[in-house]
Design an enzyme around this catalytic site. Structure first.
Site, short mmCIF file in Angstrom:
data_model
loop_
_atom_site.label_atom_id
_atom_site.label_comp_id
_atom_site.label_asym_id
_atom_site.label_seq_id
_atom_site.Cartn_x
_atom_site.Cartn_y
_atom_site.Cartn_z
N ASP A 1 46.65 50.32 43.48
CA ASP A 1 45.35 50.14 44.11
C ASP A 1 44.54 51.42 43.93
O ASP A 1 44.96 52.35 43.26
CB ASP A 1 45.49 49.76 45.59
N ARG B 1 49.57 45.65 50.26
CA ARG B 1 48.14 45.94 50.45
C ARG B 1 47.35 45.16 49.41
O ARG B 1 47.17 45.61 48.29
CB ARG B 1 47.87 47.45 50.34
N GLU C 1 43.84 53.83 45.98
CA GLU C 1 44.51 55.01 46.52
C GLU C 1 45.62 55.47 45.58
O GLU C 1 45.78 56.66 45.31
CB GLU C 1 45.08 54.71 47.90
N ASP D 1 51.16 53.42 43.50
CA ASP D 1 50.76 52.06 43.85
C ASP D 1 49.56 51.60 43.02
O ASP D 1 48.70 52.40 42.64
CB ASP D 1 50.43 51.95 45.33
N HIS E 1 45.88 41.62 41.79
CA HIS E 1 47.09 41.68 42.60
C HIS E 1 47.60 40.27 42.88
O HIS E 1 46.89 39.29 42.73
CB HIS E 1 46.81 42.38 43.93
N TYR F 1 53.79 43.88 46.68
CA TYR F 1 52.96 44.91 47.30
C TYR F 1 52.17 44.33 48.46
O TYR F 1 51.59 43.24 48.36
CB TYR F 1 52.00 45.48 46.25
N GLU G 1 55.53 57.23 44.83
CA GLU G 1 55.16 57.92 46.07
C GLU G 1 56.34 58.21 46.99
O GLU G 1 56.37 59.27 47.62
CB GLU G 1 54.13 57.10 46.87
#
Length: 913
Positions: free
Chosen positions: A93, A320, A95, A91, A365, A318, A4
């Site tokens: 997740d 989140r 999203e 990432d 995670h 990470y 990203e």
């Protein structure tokens, strides 16, 4: 490989060398259309087109590439042209999964495409991820798309209701409206709260010369067998919640203290218990936000921004995540540092394993921890400012999670005092009570082995922290202790504290509303929409938030229900696990099902909404005749006779009491003071209070010609409506004043939004004072125009306040007065003070927070000059990695993700993970 962010791309490219091209998508590359102009022409005219979602055909989403992303898509296609494999490394997740799907959908790669996931940016983690490539997880994509469409339908259907019934530029959101309701509910509790007064007694006792410590404190808890009421024993209306409680007033407390000073005291019982405290779990997103708020003064947004930088720089994993898991290598690294820094005695025999208490936590995670198989100490990172402080916090918390328990002892002592004669107590409740004796209690805690507390102590909003100690002397039953002093103390109950960012995040998580990664943006949104402002660190709702919340509660009850919103999060988790279908979830939400009413019916069958009633709130009891109303032009207080006055924007709702309302109404809007007649026109001149401040104007009679507007003039900052005279008013009405001509152009003196100035054509020059508008002469104006034009409208003003050095930059922070009001600056970044920030009371911590938020947004964008078109040269790999060969060999497998959900079908987009 596509990630990203450019920072992440540069970091990873350094690990992999020339065999890989690592590019950045710079975030999301496609999303639902934001307005009619971005909607593709073929969809215009469709009844559902404004939503960007075809609600009649399985909620198919229209995705468009924003104008600022088209060049990114072109650059990625050029880089992909000569590649033999595409790795989507966004990432790990929901999203990130959705961004990867959008990239595949837009780029239409003709080479094998695989999904790559990692949770820290270190060379070992990246190379490990290259051996564990997979296909896109379409359940995660569906969950993200469902969330995005839910939020779009909610916002685009409910927000227009607010525009029609209240004012433009309002917004409603699936989670933001519930968060706003939480803040409003707390303020409602504060408004309804009634203070209660009570007294209690504290004693200083002497255990004798041989005791250590000799003196200690105790609290009188009972008189004559009845417990003395404390703050927690009163309800919000100020009433006692227990029938047998003693509510002491000042006289009874003073009488009891006098009797206790001469009474013999003896120990009734001593109870000792071992004290053990286990370490806190490593950080997840919400606990990191809360602790960064309490310990570092960070807002949720600032904490996440700094954490993002640390993650992309390869310093932490990470950020989140709702998991508290640590990998085996991380546990080993933490235990190694405990042994090195604190010694073997601080290391438990076995590693500590933590499990999340968060419902539907994504345990794949890791917790937020320092990156790598061995941890760098904060001093070894080379970080500074915010980055250093947050890394240090994460490092300490991770290390402490693998340390030994804290151990100690807690002691509770009960002491009896026999009064010489019963004391008669006249209680605040009006009752009488005879007390022949009293019971006192004292408690202490000693920590004999600090364990993990040596590294980290969690902050608390109320109560004692885990490392707080209070020593008591060694006491035994029947031991006599002497009273040194007995002190009566008066108290008043306090309303529930307003939420601050850490406590609001904690409440949202407790109610299971929203996702951890979205909390920072939710708080930012409700602040930006003027639903909430900050007073210090407290979140204060505006009257606008009260009105919006009331409308939603009365006409969209389900949509702001805490349980309903939490259940919707559970449903999204079911979609992510493949146990629920996106179309079924969206259809029930929008069209309804069974007994449930859908969003479409709620927004189209509103019935009569009395906008005035929704926006009007009574002040005090009905007899006061006072109310506050939110209108298109601000918030007004009004009395029964129709007199009105503006309510200051920074006045919290719970402070708008009857007394304050009457104070504001003492100078109501529409109030006017007659100044006399204009000597030339014989028109009455009056001074008035208006919505934008005091002004003077002329008053025409009923026979005045239609279309002729009265002259008006705002009072200068140095003028008062009570003292202005007719002569000054006429000067104001005569503005702008003609000073003369310079170079054939008329020069006028006038007052503007940014202060007094001269104007000659399009050339303006600032004046130093408002009075110069009336006094400046033509020669003075000529001299001013003969000077080089100053940069900006005025010379630099001295600072309003100095706040010391910014810990992030080392630069001095000062408050200055600018064109748009006071602002804080460190010489590089300027941040305007927000509603609720006061120059006189603003702290250095608040200034640091404002500057950090401004710094996180980056420098202002400048228009880029167009460069000549240049064909991008594709960078070709010189060798193949083993993983690339494997992916090529399994080309058929790699295409399965595309087959499962074709690029033409709707997918996911931006939104919370």
């Amino acid at each position: 490989m596509i990630v990203e962010s450019p920072t992440k791309a540069t970091k990873i490219a350094g690990f992999l060398g020339d065999e890989y091209i690592v590019e950045s998508s710079r975030g999301h590359i496609s999303d639902l259309p934001t307005n009619a102009s971005s909607l593709p022409a073929k969809y215009k005219g469709q009844p559902w087109a404004r939503l960007g979602v075809d609600v009649d055909h399985d909620f198919e989403a229209i995705y468009v590439v924003p104008a600022d992303k088209k060049s990114t898509i072109t650059a990625l296609r050029n880089a992909l042209a000569d590649a033999d494999e595409l790795l989507l490394a966004t990432d790990g997740d929901r999203e990130g999964e959705a961004i990867a799907w959008h990239l595949q959908r837009q780029l239409k790669p003709k080479v094998p495409t695989r999904r790559m996931v990692f949770h820290e940016i270190t060379e070992s983690a990246i190379r490990e991820a290259l051996t564990q490539l997979r296909d896109l997880d379409m359940d995660l994509v569906d969950a993200q798309e469902t969330r995005r469409i839910l939020d779009r339908l909610y916002g685009f259907e409910v927000s227009p209701v607010l525009w029609r019934k209240m004012t433009k530029n309002l917004s409603a959101g699936r989670v933001q409206s519930v968060a706003t309701r939480l803040v409003v509910d707390r303020e409602r509790e504060r408004i309804a709260f009634r203070t209660a007064s009570y007294w209690d007694l504290d004693a200083l006792l002497d255990a004798g010369a041989d005791a250590e410590p000799r003196q200690f404190t105790a609290r009188v808890t009972e008189l004559g067998g009845r417990r003395i009421a404390r703050g927690g024993d009163f309800d919000a209306s100020g009433r006692l919640t227990g029938a047998q409680l003693l509510q002491l007033d000042e006289n009874s407390a003073t009488a009891a203290a006098a009797a206790l000073r001469t009474a013999p005291h003896s120990v009734r019982s001593v109870e000792a218990k071992p004290y053990t405290r286990r370490p806190y779990a490593p950080f997840r997103t919400t606990t990191m936000q809360q602790e960064a708020g309490r310990k570092l003064g960070f807002s949720a947004q600032r904490a996440m921004s700094v954490a993002q930088d640390l993650y992309e720089g390869g310093y932490i994993t990470y950020m989140r995540t709702d998991s508290v898991n640590l990998s085996n290598s991380a546990i080993g690294a933490a235990r190694d540092q405990v042994r090195q820094l604190f010694g073997q005695q601080y290391l438990p025999d076995k590693p500590r394993i933590y499990s999340s208490k968060v419902k539907n936590a994504q345990e794949a995670h890791e917790a937020i921890r320092p990156a790598g198989d061995s941890f760098r100490t904060p001093a070894q990172t080379g970080l500074s400012g915010d980055a250093f402080r947050l890394y240090e916090l994460i490092w300490m918390r991770t290390i402490a999670s693998q340390m030994a328990d804290a151990r100690g002892e807690t002691i509770s002592v009960r002491i009896r005092a026999d009064l010489d004669q019963p004391v008669r107590l006249e209680l605040a409740t009006g009752d009488r009570h005879d007390a022949p004796d009293a019971l006192l209690t004292a408690s202490g805690r000693t920590i004999t082995f600090h364990g993990f507390l040596k590294a980290y102590v969690e902050s608390v909003d109320d109560g004692a922290s885990d490392d707080q100690q209070s020593r008591l002397p060694q006491l035994v039953a029947e031991q006599v202790v002497e009273p040194v002093e007995v002190t009566p103390a008066g108290h008043e109950t306090r309303p529930p504290a307003r939420y601050n960012e850490p406590s609001l995040v904690a409440k949202l998580e407790e109610l299971e509303i929203g996702r951890p990664s979205t909390y920072a943006s939710i708080i930012r949104t409700i602040t930006a929409r003027d639903y909430v402002f900050k007073r210090g660190s407290a979140l204060v709702p505006t009257w606008l938030a009260f009105a919006v919340t009331r409308l939603l509660e009365e006409h969209f009850t389900q949509l702001v229900d805490y349980d309903f919103t939490a259940e919707l999060e559970d449903t999204l988790d079911e979609v992510a696990k493949g146990d629920a279908h996106r179309v079924a979830v969206l259809s029930e939400f929008y069209f309804g099902g069974g007994d449930a009413v859908g969003l479409k019916a709620l927004t189209t069958e509103l019935g009569d909404i009395d906008a005035r009633k929704i926006s009007t709130f009574g002040i005090g009891d009905l007899d006061s005749g006072l109310s506050v109303r939110v209108g298109r032009y601000g918030t007004m207080v009004e009395d029964a006779e129709g007199n009105r006055a503006a309510v200051p924007d920074d006045l919290p709702p719970d402070e708008l009491t009857v007394e304050k309302a009457r104070e504001l109404l003492a100078r109501p809007m529409g109030e006017e003071r007659e100044l006399g007649l204009d000597p030339e026109t014989h028109t009455p001149i009056v001074a008035r209070n208006g919505r934008f401040g005091p002004y003077v104007t002329e008053v025409f009679g009923e026979d005045a010609p239609k279309g002729v507007k009265p002259r008006t003039g705002s009072l200068f900052a140095s003028m008062e409506i009570d003292t202005i005279d007719l002569e000054t008013a006429l000067k104001l009405l005569s503005l702008p004043r003609v000073v003369g001509e310079i170079d054939g152009e008329t020069v006028t003196a006038q007052n503007g939004r940014y202060g007094p100035y001269l104007k000659k054509g399009s050339d303006s020059r600032s004046l130093d004072t408002e009075q110069q508008i009336f006094t400046i002469t033509l020669p003075e104006a000529q001299a001013l125009y003969a000077q080089p034009k100053r940069r900006g409208r005025a010379a630099a003003k001295p600072p309003l306040k100095e706040l010391g050095a910014d810990p992030n930059t080392g630069r001095p922070m000062v408050i200055k007065d600018g064109r748009f009001g006071p602002y804080v600056t460190d010489g590089e970044y300027n941040a305007t003070l927000r509603r609720g920030d006061d120059v006189g009371t603003i702290t250095a911590e608040r200034a640091v927070e404002l500057l950090a938020e401004k710094r996180a947004k980056g420098p202002a964008k400048k228009a880029a000059k167009k460069a000549p078109a240049k064909k991008a040269a594709a960078k070709k790999s010189t060798a193949k990695k083993s993983t690339a060969k494997k992916a090529t060999a399994k080309k058929a497998t790699a295409k399965k993700a595309t087959a499962k959900k074709s690029p033409g079908r709707s997918g996911s987009s931006a939104g919370g993970s």
